[in-house]
Design an enzyme around this catalytic site. Sequence first.
Site, PDB file in Angstrom:
ATOM      1  N   ASP A  38      66.504  59.366  13.374  1.00 32.31           N
ATOM      2  CA  ASP A  38      66.044  58.008  13.663  1.00 32.31           C
ATOM      3  C   ASP A  38      64.722  58.004  14.432  1.00 32.31           C
ATOM      4  O   ASP A  38      64.228  56.957  14.825  1.00 32.31           O
ATOM      5  CB  ASP A  38      67.105  57.251  14.461  1.00 32.31           C
ATOM      6  CG  ASP A  38      67.377  57.898  15.808  1.00 32.31           C
ATOM      7  OD1 ASP A  38      66.841  58.991  16.076  1.00 32.31           O
ATOM      8  OD2 ASP A  38      68.127  57.310  16.602  1.00 32.31           O
ATOM      9  N   GLY A  39      64.133  59.170  14.668  1.00 31.22           N
ATOM     10  CA  GLY A  39      62.841  59.237  15.353  1.00 31.22           C
ATOM     11  C   GLY A  39      62.964  59.623  16.820  1.00 31.22           C
ATOM     12  O   GLY A  39      61.955  59.910  17.473  1.00 31.22           O
ATOM     13  N   GLN A  97      47.667  46.317  33.818  1.00 32.88           N
ATOM     14  CA  GLN A  97      48.723  45.421  34.323  1.00 32.88           C
ATOM     15  C   GLN A  97      49.102  45.902  35.724  1.00 32.88           C
ATOM     16  O   GLN A  97      50.129  46.528  35.920  1.00 32.88           O
ATOM     17  CB  GLN A  97      49.935  45.474  33.404  1.00 32.88           C
ATOM     18  CG  GLN A  97      49.640  45.037  31.978  1.00 32.88           C
ATOM     19  CD  GLN A  97      50.895  45.137  31.135  1.00 32.88           C
ATOM     20  OE1 GLN A  97      51.912  44.523  31.425  1.00 32.88           O
ATOM     21  NE2 GLN A  97      50.825  45.944  30.092  1.00 32.88           N
ATOM     22  N   LYS A 192      32.500  37.825  33.527  1.00 33.81           N
ATOM     23  CA  LYS A 192      33.265  37.623  32.286  1.00 33.81           C
ATOM     24  C   LYS A 192      34.527  36.815  32.576  1.00 33.81           C
ATOM     25  O   LYS A 192      35.196  37.048  33.575  1.00 33.81           O
ATOM     26  CB  LYS A 192      33.647  39.017  31.751  1.00 33.81           C
ATOM     27  CG  LYS A 192      34.582  39.041  30.573  1.00 33.81           C
ATOM     28  CD  LYS A 192      34.832  40.486  30.119  1.00 33.81           C
ATOM     29  CE  LYS A 192      35.927  41.148  30.921  1.00 33.81           C
ATOM     30  NZ  LYS A 192      36.264  42.505  30.479  1.00 33.81           N
ATOM     31  N   ASP A 218      31.670  51.229  32.732  1.00 34.97           N
ATOM     32  CA  ASP A 218      33.006  50.633  32.693  1.00 34.97           C
ATOM     33  C   ASP A 218      34.047  51.742  32.570  1.00 34.97           C
ATOM     34  O   ASP A 218      33.719  52.876  32.208  1.00 34.97           O
ATOM     35  CB  ASP A 218      33.119  49.663  31.506  1.00 34.97           C
ATOM     36  CG  ASP A 218      34.141  48.548  31.757  1.00 34.97           C
ATOM     37  OD1 ASP A 218      34.840  48.591  32.781  1.00 34.97           O
ATOM     38  OD2 ASP A 218      34.233  47.625  30.922  1.00 34.97           O
ATOM     39  N   ASP A 222      37.886  48.964  24.859  1.00 36.30           N
ATOM     40  CA  ASP A 222      39.063  48.722  24.015  1.00 36.30           C
ATOM     41  C   ASP A 222      38.571  48.135  22.696  1.00 36.30           C
ATOM     42  O   ASP A 222      38.231  48.870  21.764  1.00 36.30           O
ATOM     43  CB  ASP A 222      40.031  47.809  24.778  1.00 36.30           C
ATOM     44  CG  ASP A 222      41.380  47.691  24.098  1.00 36.30           C
ATOM     45  OD1 ASP A 222      41.499  48.084  22.926  1.00 36.30           O
ATOM     46  OD2 ASP A 222      42.335  47.198  24.723  1.00 36.30           O
TER      47      ASP A 222
HETATM   48  C1  R5P Z   1      38.742  45.317  31.922  1.00 34.92           C
HETATM   49  O1  R5P Z   1      38.802  44.860  33.051  1.00 34.92           O
HETATM   50  C2  R5P Z   1      38.261  46.705  31.601  1.00 34.92           C
HETATM   51  O2  R5P Z   1      37.546  47.291  32.658  1.00 34.92           O
HETATM   52  C3  R5P Z   1      37.403  46.694  30.355  1.00 34.92           C
HETATM   53  O3  R5P Z   1      36.236  45.947  30.610  1.00 34.92           O
HETATM   54  C4  R5P Z   1      38.144  46.077  29.199  1.00 34.92           C
HETATM   55  O4  R5P Z   1      39.428  46.651  29.065  1.00 34.92           O
HETATM   56  C5  R5P Z   1      37.375  46.285  27.912  1.00 34.92           C
HETATM   57  O5  R5P Z   1      38.064  45.633  26.892  1.00 34.92           O
HETATM   58  P1  R5P Z   1      37.352  45.231  25.547  1.00 34.92           P
HETATM   59  O6  R5P Z   1      36.582  46.426  25.074  1.00 34.92           O
HETATM   60  O7  R5P Z   1      38.480  44.860  24.612  1.00 34.92           O
HETATM   61  O8  R5P Z   1      36.484  44.031  25.826  1.00 34.92           O
END
Ligand code: R5P
Length: 311
Positions: A38-39, A97, A192, A218, A222
């Site tokens: 089942d993984g 989070q 932002k 940064d 993501d």
């Molecule tokens: C957020 O506070 C992080 O430091 C990055 O700025 C954020 O996770 C980047 O996300 P994305 O590339 O989706 O805008």
Amino acid sequence: MESQVKIFSGTNSQYLAENIAKSYGSPLGKVEVRRFNDGEMCPVILESIRGDYVFLIQSTISPADNIFELLLLIDSARRASAEYITAVIPYFGYARQDRKDKPRVPIASKMIANLLVAAGANRIMTMDLHAPQIQGFFDIPVDHLESTTIFIPYIKSLDLHDLTFAAPDVGGVNRARQFAIHFNKEMVICDKYRKRPGEISSMTVIGDVTNRNVVICDDIIDTAGTLANAAKLIMEKGAKSVRALITHPVLSGKAYENIENSMLAEVVVCDTLPLKKTSPKIKILSVADLFATAIRNVHEHKSITSLFINN
Ligand code: R5P
């Protein structure tokens, strides 16, 4: 018999762990990940680690199998009588989070910290946590490495004039400031605002970027939405060029497309996570030597701060 350093890896960080082990000068130990039909996962450490100093490498990026594999490896090591277990987590996922900023949301990074300690980790080694205060979620030592050790020599090698550093959001101010202080340059801030995760509602630049070569700093890239928006805004405000230094290449959704279509000259990332593909605009710098040195220093009870550029 004297205790030895033994390095193992979870599946997701295998590529990096091989380089860390090579740089450390010892072979990467073998782990076989067996699965039920089942993984259900059962990672097995294929050599004796009784009385040894065990370093288990795995970034805890989603999906949760990555975290779970690390937890099971820690449990295997504890039950196999390892003397001391360090969870080496180049990218500590779920770190975004880190607070209860809305009703009925989890504080996932604290929960992951509890799980790692409950499984039997004696120490955590990680890099550029989304917020450094996440270290306080652990009641065991945390060695928090900094990507400035990797990025500062790279920026020096470009020999750029008229440098200005930029934080892509207010959460990144301290990160950009470290670079600005090191190079004795100005910094600007992009303000932002997000209505929901992964979607940017508005962004403005605070500070002057006219005729500057701007470097955005940064922790995570993501979807690359933050970065592409910040780069566009900075170029519209009169910058000569804009590039980015980002520690963890999460790169989900349309990230590659967003980077390629953006005004960014380049995006420099670390190999804390494996990249799904290459891109002409993405340059990868390795953290393997830094982690190998940190492992050696931990084992020999030497300073970790000595590995920081801005110490
Ligand atoms: C957020 O506070 C992080 O430091 C990055 O700025 C954020 O996770 C980047 O996300 P994305 O590339 O989706 O805008």
